[in-house]
Design a protein around this motif. Sequence first.
Motif, PDB file in Angstrom:
ATOM      1  N   PRO A 191       0.829  -1.208   0.000  1.00 56.67           N
ATOM      2  CA  PRO A 191       0.000   0.000   0.000  1.00 56.67           C
ATOM      3  C   PRO A 191       0.866   1.262   0.000  1.00 56.67           C
ATOM      4  O   PRO A 191       1.955   1.282   0.577  1.00 56.67           O
ATOM      5  N   LYS A 192       0.375   2.286  -0.635  1.00 57.27           N
ATOM      6  CA  LYS A 192       1.091   3.560  -0.638  1.00 57.27           C
ATOM      7  C   LYS A 192       0.670   4.344   0.600  1.00 57.27           C
ATOM      8  O   LYS A 192      -0.294   5.111   0.561  1.00 57.27           O
ATOM      9  N   GLY A 193       1.409   4.132   1.691  1.00 54.99           N
ATOM     10  CA  GLY A 193       1.002   4.763   2.929  1.00 54.99           C
ATOM     11  C   GLY A 193       2.117   5.043   3.906  1.00 54.99           C
ATOM     12  O   GLY A 193       1.858   5.402   5.050  1.00 54.99           O
ATOM     13  N   LEU A 194       3.375   4.912   3.467  1.00 52.29           N
ATOM     14  CA  LEU A 194       4.489   5.210   4.355  1.00 52.29           C
ATOM     15  C   LEU A 194       4.824   6.702   4.321  1.00 52.29           C
ATOM     16  O   LEU A 194       4.777   7.335   3.267  1.00 52.29           O
ATOM     17  N   ILE A 195       5.159   7.228   5.483  1.00 51.25           N
ATOM     18  CA  ILE A 195       5.529   8.642   5.623  1.00 51.25           C
ATOM     19  C   ILE A 195       6.948   8.721   6.167  1.00 51.25           C
ATOM     20  O   ILE A 195       7.281   8.013   7.127  1.00 51.25           O
ATOM     21  N   LEU A 196       7.760   9.552   5.557  1.00 45.59           N
ATOM     22  CA  LEU A 196       9.120   9.790   6.039  1.00 45.59           C
ATOM     23  C   LEU A 196       9.153  11.093   6.827  1.00 45.59           C
ATOM     24  O   LEU A 196       8.880  12.168   6.282  1.00 45.59           O
ATOM     25  N   GLY A 197       9.459  10.997   8.107  1.00 43.64           N
ATOM     26  CA  GLY A 197       9.730  12.195   8.880  1.00 43.64           C
ATOM     27  C   GLY A 197      11.220  12.461   8.815  1.00 43.64           C
ATOM     28  O   GLY A 197      12.028  11.566   9.096  1.00 43.64           O
ATOM     29  N   ILE A 198      11.612  13.662   8.391  1.00 44.09           N
ATOM     30  CA  ILE A 198      13.030  13.951   8.160  1.00 44.09           C
ATOM     31  C   ILE A 198      13.440  15.261   8.835  1.00 44.09           C
ATOM     32  O   ILE A 198      12.741  16.271   8.738  1.00 44.09           O
ATOM     33  N   GLY A 199      14.575  15.218   9.492  1.00 47.99           N
ATOM     34  CA  GLY A 199      15.227  16.415  10.005  1.00 47.99           C
ATOM     35  C   GLY A 199      16.666  16.413   9.497  1.00 47.99           C
ATOM     36  O   GLY A 199      17.224  15.355   9.222  1.00 47.99           O
ATOM     37  N   CYS A 200      17.258  17.581   9.339  1.00 53.30           N
ATOM     38  CA  CYS A 200      18.635  17.614   8.829  1.00 53.30           C
ATOM     39  C   CYS A 200      19.302  18.936   9.184  1.00 53.30           C
ATOM     40  O   CYS A 200      18.635  19.938   9.466  1.00 53.30           O
ATOM     41  N   ARG A 201      20.612  18.918   9.143  1.00 51.91           N
ATOM     42  CA  ARG A 201      21.375  20.146   9.329  1.00 51.91           C
ATOM     43  C   ARG A 201      21.208  21.044   8.122  1.00 51.91           C
ATOM     44  O   ARG A 201      20.952  20.580   7.007  1.00 51.91           O
ATOM     45  N   ARG A 202      21.369  22.326   8.345  1.00 49.94           N
ATOM     46  CA  ARG A 202      21.295  23.282   7.250  1.00 49.94           C
ATOM     47  C   ARG A 202      22.366  22.962   6.208  1.00 49.94           C
ATOM     48  O   ARG A 202      23.502  22.671   6.528  1.00 49.94           O
ATOM     49  N   GLY A 203      21.973  22.934   4.927  1.00 48.57           N
ATOM     50  CA  GLY A 203      22.915  22.711   3.839  1.00 48.57           C
ATOM     51  C   GLY A 203      23.227  21.264   3.547  1.00 48.57           C
ATOM     52  O   GLY A 203      24.149  20.965   2.782  1.00 48.57           O
ATOM     53  N   THR A 204      22.463  20.337   4.112  1.00 51.56           N
ATOM     54  CA  THR A 204      22.707  18.909   3.853  1.00 51.56           C
ATOM     55  C   THR A 204      22.376  18.575   2.400  1.00 51.56           C
ATOM     56  O   THR A 204      21.273  18.869   1.928  1.00 51.56           O
ATOM     57  N   PRO A 205      23.293  17.940   1.668  1.00 54.59           N
ATOM     58  CA  PRO A 205      23.034  17.609   0.263  1.00 54.59           C
ATOM     59  C   PRO A 205      21.944  16.547   0.104  1.00 54.59           C
ATOM     60  O   PRO A 205      21.712  15.733   1.004  1.00 54.59           O
ATOM     61  N   MET A 206      21.330  16.529  -1.057  1.00 56.82           N
ATOM     62  CA  MET A 206      20.276  15.567  -1.338  1.00 56.82           C
ATOM     63  C   MET A 206      20.783  14.138  -1.200  1.00 56.82           C
ATOM     64  O   MET A 206      20.083  13.265  -0.665  1.00 56.82           O
ATOM     65  N   GLU A 207      21.985  13.841  -1.697  1.00 53.76           N
ATOM     66  CA  GLU A 207      22.493  12.480  -1.658  1.00 53.76           C
ATOM     67  C   GLU A 207      22.694  11.991  -0.229  1.00 53.76           C
ATOM     68  O   GLU A 207      22.516  10.801   0.056  1.00 53.76           O
ATOM     69  N   THR A 208      23.043  12.888   0.674  1.00 55.62           N
ATOM     70  CA  THR A 208      23.195  12.510   2.079  1.00 55.62           C
ATOM     71  C   THR A 208      21.836  12.161   2.679  1.00 55.62           C
ATOM     72  O   THR A 208      21.699  11.197   3.440  1.00 55.62           O
ATOM     73  N   ILE A 209      20.832  12.931   2.312  1.00 53.63           N
ATOM     74  CA  ILE A 209      19.468  12.641   2.763  1.00 53.63           C
ATOM     75  C   ILE A 209      18.988  11.318   2.181  1.00 53.63           C
ATOM     76  O   ILE A 209      18.407  10.479   2.885  1.00 53.63           O
ATOM     77  N   ARG A 210      19.273  11.093   0.903  1.00 59.52           N
ATOM     78  CA  ARG A 210      18.857   9.855   0.264  1.00 59.52           C
ATOM     79  C   ARG A 210      19.474   8.634   0.960  1.00 59.52           C
ATOM     80  O   ARG A 210      18.799   7.625   1.217  1.00 59.52           O
ATOM     81  N   ALA A 211      20.756   8.719   1.274  1.00 58.95           N
ATOM     82  CA  ALA A 211      21.438   7.597   1.929  1.00 58.95           C
ATOM     83  C   ALA A 211      20.829   7.301   3.291  1.00 58.95           C
ATOM     84  O   ALA A 211      20.649   6.134   3.663  1.00 58.95           O
ATOM     85  N   ALA A 212      20.508   8.355   4.039  1.00 63.55           N
ATOM     86  CA  ALA A 212      19.899   8.160   5.360  1.00 63.55           C
ATOM     87  C   ALA A 212      18.512   7.539   5.238  1.00 63.55           C
ATOM     88  O   ALA A 212      18.127   6.671   6.031  1.00 63.55           O
TER      89      ALA A 212
END
Length: 328
Positions: free
Chosen positions: A206-227
């Motif tokens: 089912p399409k029902g998962l939610i990602l809650g995300i926090g990050c430091r200012r200036g975090t690159p997209m690839e770093t977020i993707r890996a996490a």
Amino acid sequence: MAAIIAFTRRGAALGRTLADALEATLHVPARFAPEVGAEAYDSLEGWTEKAWAEADALLFVGAAGIAVRAIAPHVRDKFTDPAVVSVDEAGRFVIPLLSGHVGGANELALKVAALTGGQAAVSTATDVNGLFAVDVWARERDMVITDRVLAKEISAALLEGKPVGFVSDFGHPCPAGLTRGLAELGVWVTYRRGEGPFLRTLRLAPKGLILGIGCRRGTPMETIRAAVEEALSGYEAQSVTQVATIDLKQDEPGLLAFCAAHNLPLAVFSAAELEQAEGAFTPSAFVAHITGVDNVCERAAVCAGGTILVPKQAKNGVTVAVAGRKIL
């Protein structure tokens, strides 16, 4: 939205009726477009190419052969092709030509036939035999079919009268024709990945998962993707439907890029709103000092409508929590 094309005045009149009833666009030759309040098309080839890319369904009012020749260069895959339906200008016979189940052509053909008083010529084997169609069942519930080969095996097994099992993590009733008893092949409705309850298990996610995300200012997209990938280990990435965070991060370039790359909407909440989230969360004095609330990722996921499945995971300045929406 459906796109309808007609080639004669009689066909255009039927097309107008269908377009109004189905909330679709109508396209006809320029010479009589104003008469029926339709858009003019320059060429059938050009119209088909554009509609194929933009519309959910293509409806040809005219001979089925015209439709077949028009769509032939574009046909690729039953899981991605739009629905294609043909109806004669008298509305007598309505033929779903392509993507009958996943794209909804069978359903559209039945709607058109009901409007014209004609006959829908549905020919897919499970429909003809009155059997469970896994792709239709999944589409109607906004679920991802994770293995196309197994989906075909399930249809083949049902047609041969073999047992097909069913298990749902969410309490779905067992569909008619499937069994909760022993079976080597079966369907598992779940957010999870990994070994299933059957020897050969088709997972419907089912399409029902939610990602809650926090990050430091200036975090690159690839770093977020890996996490995110690490936090989602064991869960189906295709089930993710939304990202949530604190409003302080609503303009964060890396986070926005991640959402755009995965076509995910971003929900943002103020610290006060996050503070109101109910549940037990992983507190951080540092996060509270910076944002005004002791936890961003878990609280944001809950505020977006989920129940925590994976609590706060931290990696390279990114925190991720995974929550699941109630399915039933």
